[in-house]
Design a protein around this motif. Sequence first.
Motif, PDB file in Angstrom:
ATOM      1  N   VAL A  62       0.859  -1.190   0.000  1.00  0.00           N
ATOM      2  CA  VAL A  62       0.000   0.000   0.000  1.00  0.00           C
ATOM      3  C   VAL A  62       0.889   1.232   0.000  1.00  0.00           C
ATOM      4  CG1 VAL A  62      -1.731   1.316   1.258  1.00  0.00           C
ATOM      5  CG2 VAL A  62      -1.864  -1.153   1.220  1.00  0.00           C
ATOM      6  N   ILE A  63       0.691   2.092  -0.973  1.00  0.00           N
ATOM      7  CA  ILE A  63       1.396   3.377  -0.982  1.00  0.00           C
ATOM      8  C   ILE A  63       0.513   4.399  -0.279  1.00  0.00           C
ATOM      9  CG2 ILE A  63       2.353   5.226  -2.392  1.00  0.00           C
ATOM     10  CD1 ILE A  63       3.007   3.172  -4.543  1.00  0.00           C
ATOM     11  N   ASP A  64       1.046   4.926   0.806  1.00  0.00           N
ATOM     12  CA  ASP A  64       0.319   5.946   1.568  1.00  0.00           C
ATOM     13  C   ASP A  64       0.664   7.315   0.981  1.00  0.00           C
ATOM     14  OD1 ASP A  64      -0.716   7.713   3.395  1.00  0.00           O
ATOM     15  OD2 ASP A  64       0.679   7.177   5.005  1.00  0.00           O
ATOM     16  N   GLY A  65      -0.265   7.842   0.205  1.00  0.00           N
ATOM     17  CA  GLY A  65      -0.056   9.170  -0.393  1.00  0.00           C
ATOM     18  C   GLY A  65      -0.745  10.272   0.385  1.00  0.00           C
ATOM     19  N   THR A  66      -1.259   9.922   1.567  1.00  0.00           N
ATOM     20  CA  THR A  66      -2.082  10.891   2.305  1.00  0.00           C
ATOM     21  C   THR A  66      -1.231  11.814   3.180  1.00  0.00           C
ATOM     22  OG1 THR A  66      -2.361   9.510   4.290  1.00  0.00           O
ATOM     23  CG2 THR A  66      -3.914   9.157   2.473  1.00  0.00           C
ATOM     24  N   ASN A  67      -1.865  12.870   3.617  1.00  0.00           N
ATOM     25  CA  ASN A  67      -1.278  13.758   4.622  1.00  0.00           C
ATOM     26  C   ASN A  67      -2.346  14.090   5.655  1.00  0.00           C
ATOM     27  OD1 ASN A  67       1.484  14.279   3.645  1.00  0.00           O
ATOM     28  ND2 ASN A  67       0.425  15.129   1.859  1.00  0.00           N
ATOM     29  N   PRO A  68      -1.934  14.310   6.915  1.00  0.00           N
ATOM     30  CA  PRO A  68      -2.915  14.553   7.971  1.00  0.00           C
ATOM     31  C   PRO A  68      -3.363  16.018   7.998  1.00  0.00           C
ATOM     32  CG  PRO A  68      -0.727  14.471   8.923  1.00  0.00           C
ATOM     33  CD  PRO A  68      -0.559  14.224   7.456  1.00  0.00           C
ATOM     34  N   VAL A  69      -4.108  16.373   6.998  1.00  0.00           N
ATOM     35  CA  VAL A  69      -4.630  17.747   6.940  1.00  0.00           C
ATOM     36  C   VAL A  69      -6.137  17.703   6.672  1.00  0.00           C
ATOM     37  CG1 VAL A  69      -2.468  18.756   6.121  1.00  0.00           C
ATOM     38  CG2 VAL A  69      -4.182  18.028   4.452  1.00  0.00           C
ATOM     39  N   GLU A  70      -6.792  18.743   7.150  1.00  0.00           N
ATOM     40  CA  GLU A  70      -8.222  18.910   6.882  1.00  0.00           C
ATOM     41  C   GLU A  70      -8.352  19.980   5.802  1.00  0.00           C
ATOM     42  OE1 GLU A  70     -10.265  19.967  10.494  1.00  0.00           O
ATOM     43  OE2 GLU A  70     -11.982  20.757   9.372  1.00  0.00           O
ATOM     44  N   PHE A  71      -9.170  19.716   4.807  1.00  0.00           N
ATOM     45  CA  PHE A  71      -9.401  20.690   3.743  1.00  0.00           C
ATOM     46  C   PHE A  71     -10.532  21.614   4.211  1.00  0.00           C
ATOM     47  CE2 PHE A  71      -7.296  18.754  -0.145  1.00  0.00           C
ATOM     48  CZ  PHE A  71      -6.661  17.729   0.534  1.00  0.00           C
ATOM     49  N   LEU A  72     -10.280  22.908   4.209  1.00  0.00           N
ATOM     50  CA  LEU A  72     -11.244  23.844   4.787  1.00  0.00           C
ATOM     51  C   LEU A  72     -12.180  24.433   3.742  1.00  0.00           C
ATOM     52  CD1 LEU A  72      -8.752  25.780   7.092  1.00  0.00           C
ATOM     53  CD2 LEU A  72     -10.319  23.928   7.745  1.00  0.00           C
ATOM     54  N   ASP A  73     -13.424  24.552   4.125  1.00  0.00           N
ATOM     55  CA  ASP A  73     -14.376  25.316   3.323  1.00  0.00           C
ATOM     56  C   ASP A  73     -13.937  26.782   3.410  1.00  0.00           C
ATOM     57  OD1 ASP A  73     -16.478  26.918   2.551  1.00  0.00           O
ATOM     58  OD2 ASP A  73     -18.016  25.621   3.411  1.00  0.00           O
ATOM     59  N   LYS A 111       1.632  11.267  17.260  1.00  0.00           N
ATOM     60  CA  LYS A 111       2.039  10.236  16.298  1.00  0.00           C
ATOM     61  C   LYS A 111       2.316  10.890  14.946  1.00  0.00           C
ATOM     62  CE  LYS A 111      -0.385   6.272  18.228  1.00  0.00           C
ATOM     63  NZ  LYS A 111      -1.363   5.205  17.977  1.00  0.00           N
ATOM     64  N   TYR A 112       3.083  10.224  14.089  1.00  0.00           N
ATOM     65  CA  TYR A 112       3.212  10.701  12.717  1.00  0.00           C
ATOM     66  C   TYR A 112       2.183   9.943  11.870  1.00  0.00           C
ATOM     67  CZ  TYR A 112       6.137   6.571  11.955  1.00  0.00           C
ATOM     68  OH  TYR A 112       6.605   5.292  11.868  1.00  0.00           O
ATOM     69  N   SER A 113       1.912  10.453  10.680  1.00  0.00           N
ATOM     70  CA  SER A 113       0.713   9.969   9.989  1.00  0.00           C
ATOM     71  C   SER A 113       0.808   8.519   9.524  1.00  0.00           C
ATOM     72  CB  SER A 113       0.334  10.896   8.825  1.00  0.00           C
ATOM     73  OG  SER A 113       1.313  10.862   7.832  1.00  0.00           O
ATOM     74  N   LEU A 166       3.348  16.147   5.123  1.00  0.00           N
ATOM     75  CA  LEU A 166       2.816  17.496   5.244  1.00  0.00           C
ATOM     76  C   LEU A 166       1.904  17.533   6.458  1.00  0.00           C
ATOM     77  CD1 LEU A 166       3.627  17.548   2.144  1.00  0.00           C
ATOM     78  CD2 LEU A 166       1.811  19.235   1.918  1.00  0.00           C
ATOM     79  N   PRO A 167       1.751  18.649   7.115  1.00  0.00           N
ATOM     80  CA  PRO A 167       2.311  19.931   6.690  1.00  0.00           C
ATOM     81  C   PRO A 167       3.664  20.274   7.301  1.00  0.00           C
ATOM     82  CG  PRO A 167       0.651  20.292   8.389  1.00  0.00           C
ATOM     83  CD  PRO A 167       0.684  18.798   8.142  1.00  0.00           C
ATOM     84  N   PHE A 168       4.119  19.544   8.341  1.00  0.00           N
ATOM     85  CA  PHE A 168       5.263  20.063   9.090  1.00  0.00           C
ATOM     86  C   PHE A 168       6.538  19.245   8.969  1.00  0.00           C
ATOM     87  CE2 PHE A 168       1.576  21.697  11.787  1.00  0.00           C
ATOM     88  CZ  PHE A 168       1.580  22.953  11.181  1.00  0.00           C
ATOM     89  N   GLY A 169       6.558  18.195   8.169  1.00  0.00           N
ATOM     90  CA  GLY A 169       7.807  17.448   7.957  1.00  0.00           C
ATOM     91  C   GLY A 169       8.841  18.360   7.311  1.00  0.00           C
ATOM     92  N   VAL A 170      10.125  18.168   7.658  1.00  0.00           N
ATOM     93  CA  VAL A 170      11.125  19.128   7.165  1.00  0.00           C
ATOM     94  C   VAL A 170      11.299  19.049   5.647  1.00  0.00           C
ATOM     95  CG1 VAL A 170      12.393  19.325   9.334  1.00  0.00           C
ATOM     96  CG2 VAL A 170      13.050  17.575   7.682  1.00  0.00           C
ATOM     97  N   LEU A 171      10.908  17.920   5.043  1.00  0.00           N
ATOM     98  CA  LEU A 171      11.018  17.815   3.582  1.00  0.00           C
ATOM     99  C   LEU A 171       9.665  18.005   2.885  1.00  0.00           C
ATOM    100  CD1 LEU A 171      13.501  14.801   3.349  1.00  0.00           C
ATOM    101  CD2 LEU A 171      13.980  17.214   2.884  1.00  0.00           C
ATOM    102  N   ALA A 172       8.647  18.366   3.644  1.00  0.00           N
ATOM    103  CA  ALA A 172       7.317  18.558   3.047  1.00  0.00           C
ATOM    104  C   ALA A 172       7.379  19.595   1.941  1.00  0.00           C
ATOM    105  CB  ALA A 172       6.336  19.023   4.131  1.00  0.00           C
ATOM    106  N   ALA A 173       6.777  19.234   0.818  1.00  0.00           N
ATOM    107  CA  ALA A 173       6.667  20.142  -0.338  1.00  0.00           C
ATOM    108  C   ALA A 173       8.016  20.501  -0.956  1.00  0.00           C
ATOM    109  CB  ALA A 173       5.896  21.411   0.027  1.00  0.00           C
TER     110      ALA A 173
END
Length: 214
Positions: A86-97, A123-125, A201-208
């Motif tokens: 399983v490739i985990d492509g997710t990030n622990p973020v909420e998409f805001l209206d 925990k990390y994601s 994301l969002p806070f990993g040092v290599l995020a983005a």
Amino acid sequence: MNIGIIGAGGLGSNVARALARKGIPAIISNSRGPASLASLVAELGPSIKAGTTAEAASADIVVVAVRWSDLGKVLGNLPAWNGRIVIDGTNPVEFLDPESPDAKDPSNPLAAYGIKAIDLGGKYSSEVFRELVPGARVVKALNHLDVRVLAEPEVSGGQRVQFYSGDDAAAKAEVRKILEAIGYFPVDLGVLDVGGRLAELPFGVLAATNFIKI
Ligand SMILES: NC(=O)c1ccc[n+]([C@@H]2O[C@H](COP(=O)([O-])OP(=O)(O)OC[C@H]3O[C@@H](n4cnc5c(N)ncnc54)[C@H](OP(=O)(O)O)[C@@H]3O)[C@@H](O)[C@H]2O)c1
């Protein structure tokens, strides 16, 4: 090894687009069923087929590309993983209206991006994610680049760096082959405990981080 993609939004459709550019076969799925993906698969060409979530989830390598808030619902009803990748492509973020109070919350450093970090209680994601896919071999990948660049692995005379991490060496080797076939320059960040944290994301040092290997 065949590939299934669960989720056909920003991430899932662009992973499919990147695979399609190299003619690599995959089944893509969403919550609304294969018919709703007719125009996407028509655009992407014959290597990408629309399927049900159950069909995508039974592939040898399954890319999970759904919002964090949907993970429990999506992963709760799938067949046993039995060592599949399983490739985990997710990030622990909420998409805001954009109209919600959260989107204008001055204490949210990510409000300008339309997202909010989800508190995982230290925990990390991928640590949380792997508990949702018992028996699967989890590789974290495809999560750290903005989808607007993800589908263009070969740019400026070089290859976009794609970070990946995981606890199973053989699973990582299979994922690496796919990343290379797509055209990325894969960089192994080690085990999930290390690489998962670095690239999330969002806070990993290599995020983005968007490196190009020339
Ligand atoms: N956007 C980015 O730049 C980016 C980059 C890297 C990683 N990510 C991560 O990738 C994940 C997905 O983000 P996104 O931007 O692609 O979100 P998105 O555009 O909202 O797409 C989410 C997809 O998940 C599908 N889905 C929801 N519930 C489902 C279910 N029960 N069964 C099957 N499919 C289901 C949705 O189906 P419907 O279309 O039918 O609603 C939709 O296709 C998130 O964890 C995000 O953090 C995003």
